[in-house]
Design a protein around this motif. Structure first.
Motif, PDB file in Angstrom:
ATOM      1  N   PRO A   1       0.853  -1.193   0.000  1.00 40.12           N
ATOM      2  CA  PRO A   1       0.000   0.000   0.000  1.00 40.12           C
ATOM      3  C   PRO A   1       0.891   1.247   0.000  1.00 40.12           C
ATOM      4  CG  PRO A   1       0.039  -1.012   2.173  1.00 40.12           C
ATOM      5  CD  PRO A   1       0.801  -1.919   1.263  1.00 40.12           C
ATOM      6  N   PRO A   2       0.581   2.219  -0.852  1.00 38.82           N
ATOM      7  CA  PRO A   2       1.415   3.419  -0.892  1.00 38.82           C
ATOM      8  C   PRO A   2       1.224   4.288   0.350  1.00 38.82           C
ATOM      9  CG  PRO A   2      -0.434   3.631  -2.407  1.00 38.82           C
ATOM     10  CD  PRO A   2      -0.482   2.244  -1.846  1.00 38.82           C
ATOM     11  N   SER A   3       2.257   5.052   0.663  1.00 38.30           N
ATOM     12  CA  SER A   3       2.180   6.018   1.767  1.00 38.30           C
ATOM     13  C   SER A   3       1.338   7.207   1.315  1.00 38.30           C
ATOM     14  CB  SER A   3       3.588   6.492   2.144  1.00 38.30           C
ATOM     15  OG  SER A   3       4.115   7.324   1.119  1.00 38.30           O
ATOM     16  N   SER A   4       1.119   8.148   2.210  1.00 35.14           N
ATOM     17  CA  SER A   4       0.361   9.352   1.847  1.00 35.14           C
ATOM     18  C   SER A   4       1.095  10.170   0.786  1.00 35.14           C
ATOM     19  CB  SER A   4       0.083  10.202   3.086  1.00 35.14           C
ATOM     20  OG  SER A   4       1.301  10.593   3.678  1.00 35.14           O
ATOM     21  N   ALA A   5       2.398   9.955   0.658  1.00 36.40           N
ATOM     22  CA  ALA A   5       3.188  10.642  -0.374  1.00 36.40           C
ATOM     23  C   ALA A   5       3.102   9.923  -1.723  1.00 36.40           C
ATOM     24  CB  ALA A   5       4.650  10.739   0.074  1.00 36.40           C
TER      25      ALA A   5
END
Length: 86
Positions: free
Chosen positions: A60-64
């Motif tokens: 899952p990608p980070s908020s960035a």
């Protein structure tokens, strides 16, 4: 099947102390050729993520919008970005 290149780059430090291993923001490590240079505590956290990516899994990608993990030292909290290139 050729393994992708995995690069671990220190992108942030959130803790109150400097890294005990001397890592600084901007330091980058090729997982295959430089993993011995990376702090063992950070490597311990990185390995499952690298293993997932190596065998076609997704993180899952980070908020960035990228992939990140933190070292487990609560006084240091180095934040590493994982980059995958074919």
């Amino acid at each position: 099947m050729k393994k992708p290149t995995i690069t671990l780059t220190l992108v942030d430090q959130l803790g109150s102390q400097g890294c005990h291993r001397g890592h600084k923001i901007g330091d980058s490590f090729d997982f295959d050729t430089q993993r011995g240079d990376l702090c063992p505590m950070a490597m311990h956290v990185a390995f499952p993520y690298v293993d997932i990516l190596r065998y076609g899994g997704k993180l899952p990608p980070s908020s960035a919008g990228d992939f990140r993990f933190c070292c487990p030292d609560a006084d240091v909290i180095n934040v590493f970005q994982i980059t995958v290139s074919e």
